[in-house]
Design an enzyme around this catalytic site. Structure first.
Site, short mmCIF file in Angstrom:
data_model
loop_
_atom_site.label_atom_id
_atom_site.label_comp_id
_atom_site.label_asym_id
_atom_site.label_seq_id
_atom_site.Cartn_x
_atom_site.Cartn_y
_atom_site.Cartn_z
N TRP A 84 3.14 -55.23 -20.09
CA TRP A 84 1.96 -56.09 -20.03
C TRP A 84 1.87 -56.87 -21.33
CZ3 TRP A 84 -2.28 -55.72 -23.45
CH2 TRP A 84 -3.30 -56.64 -23.20
N GLU A 109 2.72 -55.90 -15.16
CA GLU A 109 1.27 -55.79 -14.99
C GLU A 109 0.57 -57.13 -15.19
OE1 GLU A 109 -2.54 -53.45 -17.05
OE2 GLU A 109 -0.48 -52.95 -17.60
N LYS A 114 -3.12 -59.56 -15.20
CA LYS A 114 -4.49 -59.44 -15.69
C LYS A 114 -5.25 -60.72 -15.35
CE LYS A 114 -7.10 -57.49 -19.52
NZ LYS A 114 -7.03 -56.84 -20.84
N ASP A 152 -3.33 -52.41 -12.11
CA ASP A 152 -4.38 -51.87 -12.97
C ASP A 152 -5.71 -52.17 -12.30
OD1 ASP A 152 -6.50 -51.89 -15.04
OD2 ASP A 152 -4.85 -51.45 -16.41
N HIS A 210 -7.92 -55.11 -13.46
CA HIS A 210 -7.31 -56.40 -13.74
C HIS A 210 -7.42 -57.41 -12.60
CE1 HIS A 210 -4.62 -55.08 -17.35
NE2 HIS A 210 -5.88 -54.70 -17.47
N HIS A 250 -2.41 -48.07 -12.98
CA HIS A 250 -3.21 -47.80 -14.17
C HIS A 250 -4.65 -47.72 -13.70
CE1 HIS A 250 -0.54 -49.00 -17.85
NE2 HIS A 250 0.02 -48.08 -17.07
N ASP A 276 -12.86 -55.91 -17.06
CA ASP A 276 -11.88 -54.88 -17.43
C ASP A 276 -12.37 -54.13 -18.66
OD1 ASP A 276 -9.50 -53.40 -17.56
OD2 ASP A 276 -8.59 -54.89 -18.89
N ASP A 307 -12.54 -50.77 -19.09
CA ASP A 307 -11.83 -49.52 -19.37
C ASP A 307 -12.76 -48.33 -19.56
OD1 ASP A 307 -8.96 -50.20 -19.36
OD2 ASP A 307 -9.52 -51.58 -20.94
N ASP A 321 -5.64 -45.36 -17.66
CA ASP A 321 -5.65 -46.38 -18.72
C ASP A 321 -7.09 -46.76 -19.04
OD1 ASP A 321 -5.15 -48.35 -20.53
OD2 ASP A 321 -4.36 -49.79 -19.10
#
Length: 418
Positions: A186, A225, A227, A258, A261, A285, A293, A295, A325
């Site tokens: 990524w 990956e 985003k 992810d 994302h 992820h 995003d 997290d 992640d």
């Protein structure tokens, strides 16, 4: 007494699930062999061990300053070991390149080698766990807004070399552990505001990836990956979903999904079946995005459960590497590990317990009412009794018992870190 209650509840749960065609013992055997890759960067807020480590940059950030974060490689490993001791089954550990064992020596990222990770492999061997890997294009003087898509050939070549070396490292890790090492690729590349060079940057990124993937390996898989945006790079992302899906399909690489994302109205679970028709496999992820995003720590929410249901429904567990992640610095970091990993395991368990044969029979017969009714009723089946037995069999805390263990670790270990 509690052990006996867990066993009694499990026997009742087995009967309830058997009535809808689910073999619970077989489900637990399957869950026992599913490894979730725990991300090392939750321990220290994505700082890593480079002697010249700077502030976190490249479209990502951590929030919060909860006391007790790991300050060195020994503390990271100690925290990971403790977190794993509270989790059923075996997990994996996911490393970023910046977490190499530098031993105080500066090694720039285009010079990284497997030597930086030998002590990680020895540590993993002692614990009986496997390692996964990631290239690291952020938090570096040459990161800027563009890395693998940078028009400056010198900077772009620097990151190409870095990523090539990371794939070599992942290959050596995979060869050493006798098990595929899954490497995620990524980059944060993008623009804060309007750019007139979308095509140019994507052409450069495409060329960089062609050079990186020119060498084929047998003991590692690389996932690409995408985003939507990064902090400070909100307007344009070079490695968009469409770009990464197109490249992975054309070149038959793994694709990384992810869960944070995508646009807020997109459903990550819906992408699984489409992607698996065209790429050889997936890396997941898993985090919890709140509006963006962000997290947050993974929970057993609808989106996580649906993602794993789709993996099971697609019979894709053997084509998917599951990783976490997130990096939450606002709460106890070991607690974040345990909550998130257990949530992922619970979501997997619920997916495996779905009465899929009966549901598919209803669907094939056009019985929409019956299908919807069973989907709704199975939510109330005693999956939690099965989960408790899974923990009991693995000799880890049942239910909320782990809270006290983490509080004790904080009092005796992490609270003493400055």
């Amino acid at each position: 007494m509690k052990e006996e209650l867990v066993k009694k509840a499990y026997e009742i749960a087995k009967e309830r699930y058997a009535a809808v065609g689910v073999d619970v013992d077989k489900v637990l055997d399957t869950l026992q062999n599913i490894q979730i890759s725990m991300h090392c960067w939750q321990t220290d807020d994505v700082v890593g061990f480079e002697p010249k480590a700077g502030a976190l940059s490249g479209g990502i950030q951590t929030t919060g300053n909860y006391p007790g974060k790991a300050r060195n490689i020994d503390e990271v490993r100690k925290d990971l070991e403790f977190a794993m001791s509270l989790l059923p089954a075996k997990q994996r550990i996911n490393l970023h390149e910046i977490y190499g064992d530098f031993k105080g020596k500066f090694v720039d990222r285009d010079q990284c080698t497997i030597d930086l990770f030998k002590s990680w492999m020895e540590w993993a061997d002692e614990l009986g766990v496997k390692l996964d890997f990631n290239s690291s294009s952020f938090s570096h003087p040459k990161s800027g807004n563009l890395s693998l898509s940078n028009p400056d050939k010198g900077i772009r070549d620097f990151w190409i070399e870095h990523t090539k070396r990371c794939r070599q490292i992942a290959e050596e890790i995979g060869k050493h552990q006798g098990d595929t090492c899954y490497m995620n690729l990524w980059v944060h590349d993008g623009s804060k505001d309007i750019t007139l060079n979308r095509m140019k940057y994507r052409e450069l990124f495409n060329d960089s990836l062609d050079q990186i993937f020119a060498v084929k390996y047998d003991h590692m898989k690389t996932g690409l990956e995408s985003k939507v945006f990064g902090i400070g790079l909100e307007h344009y992302t070079v490695g968009s979903n469409e770009f990464c899906m197109g490249y992975a399909t054309k070149h038959q690489t793994y694709l990384t999904i992810d869960t944070g994302h995508y646009h807020p109205t997109e459903v990550a679970a819906d992408k699984v079946s489409s992607a698996l028709l065209f790429v050889p496999g997936l890396i997941l992820h898993v985090s919890r995005p709140i509006r963006w995003d962000s997290d947050h720590v993974t929970l057993m929410d609808d989106s996580t459960t649906e993602l794993f249901q789709e993996l099971v429904r697609c019979d894709a567990l053997d084509r998917t590497a599951i990783a976490l992640d997130y990096f939450d610095a606002s709460i106890n970091r070991i607690g974040a590990y345990v909550i998130g990993t257990r949530a992922a395991q619970k979501s997997l368990l619920r997916a495996l317990l779905e009465p899929l044969a009966m549901l598919r029979k209803y669907e094939a017969e056009g019985k929409g009412f019956q299908r919807l009714a069973l989907l709704e009723e199975e939510k109330a089946l005693p999956w939690n009794a099965v989960w408790d037995m899974f923990c009991l069999k693995n000799d880890v805390p049942v239910g909320e018992e782990f809270i006290g263990d983490i509080e004790k670790y904080e009092a005796e270990v992490t609270s003493k870190r400055n």
